[in-house]
Structures are given as structure tokens and as C-alpha cells.
Design an enzyme around this catalytic site. Structure first.
Site, PDB file in Angstrom:
ATOM      1  N   CYS A   1       0.826  -1.207   0.000  1.00 28.64           N
ATOM      2  CA  CYS A   1       0.000   0.000   0.000  1.00 28.64           C
ATOM      3  C   CYS A   1       0.858   1.255   0.000  1.00 28.64           C
ATOM      4  CB  CYS A   1      -0.921   0.001   1.214  1.00 28.64           C
ATOM      5  SG  CYS A   1      -0.021  -0.073   2.775  1.00 28.64           S
TER       6      CYS A   1
ATOM      7  N   SER B   1       8.448  -0.116   7.477  1.00 32.38           N
ATOM      8  CA  SER B   1       7.075   0.164   7.063  1.00 32.38           C
ATOM      9  C   SER B   1       6.604   1.520   7.581  1.00 32.38           C
ATOM     10  CB  SER B   1       6.124  -0.915   7.575  1.00 32.38           C
ATOM     11  OG  SER B   1       6.433  -2.159   6.999  1.00 32.38           O
TER      12      SER B   1
ATOM     13  N   GLY C   1     -14.283  -0.944  -0.602  1.00 29.21           N
ATOM     14  CA  GLY C   1     -13.154  -1.831  -0.876  1.00 29.21           C
ATOM     15  C   GLY C   1     -12.985  -2.838   0.242  1.00 29.21           C
TER      16      GLY C   1
END
Length: 408
Positions: A50, A106, A185
Site C-alpha cells: 500500500c 514500514s 473496498g
């Protein structure tokens, strides 16, 4: 052969650029074929998450690093400055992959999704035939190491995904119990958001491009409500929270879709490319949080996770040493295969001669066969062991090359 990683620096590059550099599933095959056909690169994996797009590959010439950077620029038609790229070679590239796998690099330190995304990227590379001996070894070790860390630390017991941080942020602003929350989503992040909202007893509405998938989800979570995307504008009128996490290449929520508000509307946009037009926050009582904002707001809460994962850096160094030892020894594999084939031929010829000149029973032949095979293998056993132990890499490689030429 060396291992490398090239990608966009997620910490330094604006989201406006990052959202454009994102390989769709259909593009991964095309990009992989073009790169392999244009370079000396033989193995590669394209990783999409993402918040990042990176290419891991095995190469011979360092010019391939610049080739990959230029390829990314051309493929996505984006002008990206060199300082917005990350590029790691050799040990640094292996360490980088390990840090990415455990979540140390991350947006949300120690997030749980990244390991699954790395595994999927590797499996995809194996399916399309771009992953080979070296990539397979390095990715397998990184995934195994990450799984081990997850089970050893408190991090595995306290999942902290992007959705968790985002919804926790909103829950500090409003009590989500019985509030109307829409999720657009229902991929991995969307489902995590769904679970987080259900745990907070929110009134959850789900919209997805594929209505059948939404209806399947309804069977699993009977308390949710299903809405069609064509009705989103109407549904937003009395909503408190909107969560967007699709893989759409286009903006889904535009400013004109949100009417004047009587109460606050909070929007969490986890998508890259973004699902929500940034102009929506020009509206009164509308508060938009994208990946970058969530990362910024959550940094102060992630120091403990960072300390825990950083404590494993020495173990990562040990893993890199083990991989390097394996790579060093694997250079001898073609030579061992040549010797093995030659040994088989010598053994076969020798046994044929013995059996022609003697009158042995079946049992006697088996004993002779075992003795001959064992003796022939021992001839090269000690030399190969000594060859592996040579520390001078240049000298060892030269010996391997010469032996490879003289053993036919």
C-alpha cells in the site's frame, strides 16, 4: 551474481509521486519480461504494497541499477529525481529485504500485512518464472526469519495495521459505537478495518465494485449493511466515517459528492493511488487522513515497536552471513554436478569392465558396485571440502573456473 533492490524512497517521496509508481498485477508480467529481455538480469521480484513499489533482482553489471531507475521513470511516465530512489546492493540489499519483511521499514512499524505481501510477490515471481535459485533462497530466509520474530515478540500479539492506527485515531475523536461507518473496498485493509469497526460496535456499511463479493461478506458478518457504490453520495449525507481501501487507478470520492455537512465526516484513505480527492477537505466539517498523515500521527506511538525490532539487527547480520556462505558454496554446485556426472561415467565404465571379466552373482555385483562408487566419490570429496574452505574468494572462484574447464 549480486542481489539488489531498487524502488521509490517511501520516506522522502511525496504521495503524489508514489501513487503513480504502482505496478498493477497485469503490469508485473509485462515489466518483468521487458526487464529480463533488455538486461543481464536473470531473476527478479516486483513488490507492491500500500505504500511502496520495489524491484528485487540478481544482476551481474552495476549499470543495471540505473537501468531499473530509468525503466521505472519511463514505465510510469514520471520524472523522479535520483534522491527519491532507494537502491541497495549485496549485503545491504539482503538486510533491506529482511527489515521490510519484519516491518522495520514500514509506514507502520511492525505492521502485519507486509509479510503476506512479500510472500505473494515471491509466489507471483515463481509462477511467471522470474524467480530462481538465488531469489528463492533469499526470500525464503527473509520470510522464515520474519515469522520467527513475529512469534517471539509482543508485536505478534498486538497487531498494528494501517487500519488499526487510522481507526484508533478516529476513535479518539468520536465514540464509534452506533456511528454510521462506510467501507469502500474489501481487500485486506478493508477487511481489517471492518473487524476494527465491528469491535468498536459501529454501524458498518460496505460497498464494493463487485456486489457478489459484498454479499458473500454479508454471510460471514451478518451485522453489516451492503450498499451499491452508485448510492454512495446519498449514503454519505449522514455518515460519520468513510474508509477507502480499493485498488482503483482513479479517484472515487470527489468534492462534489459530499454535500454541506451538519456533523463531522472523517475520511481514512488507505489507497495508493488515492481513492479520495484531496479537495474534499476544503468542505466544512470534513477531515481527510491519507497514508502519510496516518504515518505522521502514529510515529510517537511506535517507538516501542521500533526498539523491539531494532534489537534484531544483529540477528539479521547473522542471517546475511549465512546467506553469503550459501551463495559462496553454491558457486561450486555446477562444478560438483560436472564431477558427479564424470564419476557416474567412470563408475559405469569400470563396472562394465569388471562384470565382463568376471562371473559374479547378483549379490556379489551389488557389493562391487557399492565399493567402486564409494571409492570414486572419495577421490574428490576432500579436494572439494578444501575448496569450500578457501577464504580468498577471488582465488577460490579462479580454481572453480579452471576445474570447470578441464573436467569434461
Amino acid at each position: 551474481m549480486k542481489f539488489a533492490s531498487v524502488g521509490i524512497n517511501q520516506h522522502e517521496t511525496p504521495i503524489e509521486i508514489r501513487e503513480k509508481v504502482h505496478f498493477k498485477d497485469s503490469q508485473i508480467i509485462k515489466a518483468s519480461e521487458e526487464i529480463l529481455n533488455s538486461t543481464s538480469i536473470k531473476e527478479m521480484v516486483i513488490l507492491n504494497t500500500c505504500n511502496r513499489s520495489e524491484i528485487y533482482f540478481v544482476f551481474q553489471n552495476e549499470s543495471e541499477i540505473n537501468f531499473i531507475k530509468n525503466y521505472i521513470r519511463k514505465f510510469f511516465k514520471v520524472d523522479i529525481k535520483d534522491d527519491k530512489f532507494i537502491s541497495y546492493i549485496g549485503d545491504d540489499a539482503i538486510k533491506h529485504l529482511f527489515k521490510v519483511a519484519i516491518g522495520l521499514d514500514s509506514a507502520i512499524i511492525g505492521e502485519d500485512q507486509i509479510l503476506g505481501q512479500i510472500k505473494e510477490a515471491w509466489e507471483s515471481a515463481m509462477e511467471i518464472g522470474t524467480s530462481g535459485k538465488y531469489i528463492n533462497k533469499i526470500f525464503r530466509e527473509a520470510i522464515t526469519f520474519s515469522k520467527k520474530i513475529k512469534t517471539e515478540t509482543e508485536i505478534s500479539k498486538k497487531p498494528l495495521s494501517l487500519s488499526y492506527v487510522g481507526i484508533k485515531l478516529i476513535s479518539e475523536k468520536i465514540d464509534l459505537k452506533d456511528k454510521k461507518c462506510i467501507i469502500i473496498g474489501i481487500g485486506k485493509i478493508g477487511k481489517l478495518a471492518l473487524l476494527d469497526l465491528i469491535s468498536k460496535k459501529a454501524n458498518v456499511f460496505v460497498s464494493n465494485h463487485n456486489l457478489n463479493n459484498s454479499l458473500k461478506l454479508k454471510k460471514e458478518f451478518k451485522q453489516i449493511n451492503i450498499i451499491e457504490f452508485s448510492n454512495i453520495k446519498e449514503e454519505l449525507k449522514d455518515s460519520d466515517l468513510l474508509v477507502c481501501a480499493t485498488s482503483s487507478p482513479h479517484v472515487l470520492i470527489k468534492k462534489e459528492m459530499i454535500e454541506d455537512r451538519k456533523k463531522n465526516l472523517y475520511i481514512l484513505d488507505f489507497a495508493l493511488p488515492r481513492d479520495v480527492d484531496s479537495k474534499v477537505q476544503d468542505k466544512d466539517k470534513v477531515y481527510l487522513y491519507n497514508i502519510d498523515k496516518i504515518e505522521l500521527l502514529s510515529k510517537s506511538n511506535l517507538e516501542d515497536r521500533k526498539k523491539i525490532l531494532s534489537s534484531y539487527e544483529k540477528k539479521i547480520d547473522e542471517e546475511v552471513l549465512n546467506i553469503n556462505k550459501w551463495i559462496k558454496n553454491s558457486k561450486i554446485d555446477p562444478l560438483i554436478e560436472k564431477i558427479s556426472q564424470r564419476n557416474k561415467k567412470i563408475s559405469s565404465d569400470t563396472l562394465d569392465y569388471i562384470f565382463r571379466k568376471t562371473d559374479l552373482t547378483h549379490g556379489q555385483k551389488k557389493k562391487v558396485e557399492t565399493i567402486v562408487n564409494s571409492a570414486i566419490k572419495k577421490v574428490m570429496l576432500e579436494p572439494l571440502k578444501n575448496l569450500k574452505e578457501i577464504k580468498d574468494e577471488e582465488k577460490r572462484d579462479k580454481i572453480i573456473e579452471v576445474l570447470g574447464e578441464i573436467i569434461k
